[in-house]
Design an enzyme around this catalytic site. Structure first.
Site: not given
Length: 681
Positions: A150, A311, A319
């Site tokens: 990422e 993912e 989050w």
């Protein structure tokens, strides 16, 4: 085909055995078998474990786990671990630490704290990647390489400043060309020496406005810094890519992208990925059409090549402000939504929940209770069984669309760095409005770059194409002239690739194609609105629709006026036009219309162009996608609602590959369920 070594939809996800004692490993492997997991992503954040100091490398744990997984029939997506540098590196080589937007040097902590232009970071990251590739090049478990993780976040350190100057030399060739591109005559900013150029940050040209938007005095400088930072991180990726390819030329390489992620120009990145992979984390209330658009964007990065769902969470995230559970059936449904739109893998973050730190409440296949007797595990195991049953049926099958939606990162940056006309203009939101209207009508869309060959599309939609890069206008002209249909919108054709206004009237280079010119642009307050009034309403369309945010005040230069504004001093001026150009037509939507207009008008436009929906008249919660392979079509029909829906297939017939049931005519699809219909020839 990315799955050639394991000819099925890969199923598994991120696994962090380096965070656990060995007795847990065997229990995890037992449960992997129960869940049908056949691919594990290893080593994503294990740099500190692998390299405890500058000269020592310890891969014993990784050797053991690679062997164990292979013995159990589980393949490995092997990460290079370079997403989080070790503490010793930050202490000994502080150049690896980023400087933030306010000019403050970061300390060790968090992740993505590595400067992409740090010589030390690049040196040790490449060394780690090469050691891993050399060690595991012949390991039978190795399926694919996962570089870093990422990528994102900008740095404003001295290394970046010097590298930025070098990047500008390569791009422009001379300081005079930089001055022209940035219009530095404004506010006395003319540069005479390269080292007079400083980074755009809060210390120089940029600030965060009261609306939370990044603002800048010089769009050209800030735009180039966006490009430079994206290129800098891409260079880090390419260095590791080359290191692993040297030892494993036949193993595909990827890094996980993040959908419409603003920091990085993924169209540029995709050219250097063997396969696109991405991480899908919608919120509880994210529109299903937005998630679909992100899948289509990722598929479009490499001309429709299937991608990896790298993912997603089996349950909840950690989050977001409100981290809701995925309701029963939703994890399965959203997994198949990815497959329907081109994914050839279904992978999770994570396979086992960590016991500490910020992701301990992020969902996992194996929950903290540590056994298989949980709702989430049962759902994961059921999905694993289904994917095993599907085998290789849909692998490498392609989604074919006759409608293209243009998406451009440079344009996104430029639109939202603009010093006007409104802070309400959000590029991705405006694209999603057009996409959503077609999604609701079950009309397939490819989300593609401005460089894509458009000749195969019957309709091309280019909302808010504010920036026109060299050659784009000519290619759009050629597309329409040959018989294509283009939909352009307000705030298009305004500037060139340096964010300098194209003189001679908006929409600049698109003026001839669209047959209009825009005199002014009115920005409406959130409490204000106007109306689009159709001059000759068609069947299925209302007489008038709401509009707002921005209203271009345009004049026809040969275009037919289809609708006019209904309010304010520009009442009666064109709001919707169409220009016949060659064998095709170019539409201009001069304002931001209400959703109702697009939902009524765009399907009508598609119908006129011969573009048919996959299903007609389906309920609002029904999503469809068609993948094709070797002359066989696989129609995915997903019901996102909790209630059963009646679905009319029309003339289509086939067998649902998940149940073996034959489906034709009208049939009942339970809530949060789906069909994968292998269509009759």
């Amino acid at each position: 085909m990315i799955n050639s070594k394991k000819a099925k939809i890969w199923y598994g996800g991120d696994y962090n055995p380096d965070q656990w004692e060995k007795p847990v490993w065997d229990e995890d492997l037992r449960m992997f078998k129960l869940a049908g997991i056949d691919v594990a992503t290893l080593n994503v954040f294990a740099w500190a474990r692998n390299q405890p100091d500058e000269d020592t490398y310890e891969f014993g744990w990784l050797d053991e786990m690679m062997d164990k997984l292979h013995a159990d029939g589980v393949g490995v997506c092997l990460a290079t671990s370079t997403a989080a540098h070790p503490a010793w590196m930050a202490k000994k080589y502080p150049d690896v630490l980023r400087v933030d937007f306010d000019g403050r040097k970061r300390k060790f902590g968090g992740r993505h704290n590595s400067c992409p232009n740090s010589p030390s970071y690049r040196k040790y990251a490449v060394r780690m990647a090469e050691k891993l590739a050399d060690r595991y090049k012949d390991h039978p478990a190795l399926l694919v390489w996962h570089i870093s993780n990422e990528y994102g976040g900008y740095c404003y350190c001295d290394h970046c400043e010097e590298a930025f100057r070098d990047w500008l030399r390569d791009r422009y060739g001379s300081i005079e060309a930089v001055n022209r591109a940035w219009n530095t005559g404004f506010w006395g900013h003319t540069f005479y020496e390269w080292d007079e150029i400083v980074l755009p940050s809060r210390l120089s040209e940029e600030w965060i406005s009261t609306s939370g938007r990044l603002s800048t005095n010089f769009q050209g400088i800030s735009l180039d810094y966006c490009r430079f930072q994206s290129d800098s991180m891409l260079e880090c990726y390419k260095l590791e890519y080359e290191a692993v390819k040297k030892h494993t030329p036949d193993i595909p390489v990827t890094t996980n992208l993040m959908g419409a992620f603003k920091d990085l120009d993924y169209h540029k990145w995709a050219k250097h990925l063997d396969v696109v992979s991405w991480d899908n984390y919608p919120s509880f209330d994210t529109p299903h059409s937005y998630t679909a658009m992100m899948h289509d964007l990722m598929r479009g990065l490499k001309d429709g090549q299937p991608f990896m769902l790298m993912e997603q969470t089996p349950s909840q995230q950690n989050w977001q402000p409100y981290n809701s559970l995925k309701r029963p059936g939703v994890m399965r449904l959203w997994s198949y939504q990815a497959v329907a739109r081109g994914a050839d893998t279904v992978l999770f973050f994570q396979l086992r929940r960590s016991i500490g730190a910020c992701e301990k409440y992020h969902g996992a296949v194996i929950e903290h209770v540590g056994h298989e007797h949980t709702r989430v595990f049962r759902e994961c195991a059921e999905l694993g069984k289904e994917l095993f049953g599907l085998g290789d049926a849909v692998l490498d099958a392609r989604v074919k669309s006759k409608v293209a939606l243009l998406f451009d990162w440079d344009n996104w940056w430029a639109v939202e760095l603009s010093s006007g006309p409104t802070v309400a203009l959000k590029y991705v939101n405006e694209l999603h409005k057009y996409y959503d209207a077609l999604y609701r009508a079950n009309i397939a869309v490819d989300v593609v770059s401005v460089e894509t060959d458009l000749s195969g599309y019957d309709l091309v939609i280019a909302p808010v194409l504010y920036m026109l890069k060299p050659g784009v206008a000519k290619r759009l002209e050629s597309y329409v002239e040959a018989g294509g249909a283009l939909v352009s919108t307000y705030f298009s054709g305004i500037v060139n690739e340096s964010d300098l206004v194209t003189l001679g009237g908006y929409p600049g280079e698109l003026r001839k194609l669209l047959g209009i010119w825009a005199e002014e642009i009115d920005a409406l307050l959130p409490t204000q609105s106007n109306r689009i009034v159709l001059k000759s309403p068609q069947e299925g369309l209302q007489t008038a629709y709401g509009c707002g945010m921005l209203c271009d005040l345009i004049h026809s230069e040969g275009a037919e006026v289809v609708a006019e504004y209904g309010e304010d001093f520009y009442r009666g001026m064109p709001a919707l036009t169409v220009n016949r150009f060659g064998k095709g037509e170019a539409w201009y939507v001069a304002t931001s219309p209400d959703d109702a207009f697009l939902q009524d008008w765009l399907p009508k436009l598609c119908e006129a162009r011969g573009v048919e929906p996959l299903l007609a008249g389906a309920a609002a919660g029904i999503e469809t996608s068609l993948r094709e392979k070797d002359g066989t079509g696989y129609l995915f029909v997903l019901n996102h609602d909790a209630e059963t829906a009646s679905v009319a297939l029309g003339a289509r017939t086939g067998v649902d590959m998940l149940t073996g049931r034959r489906i034709s005519g009208s049939a009942e699809l339970p809530g949060r369920d789906l069909w994968i219909i292998k269509l009759d020839q």
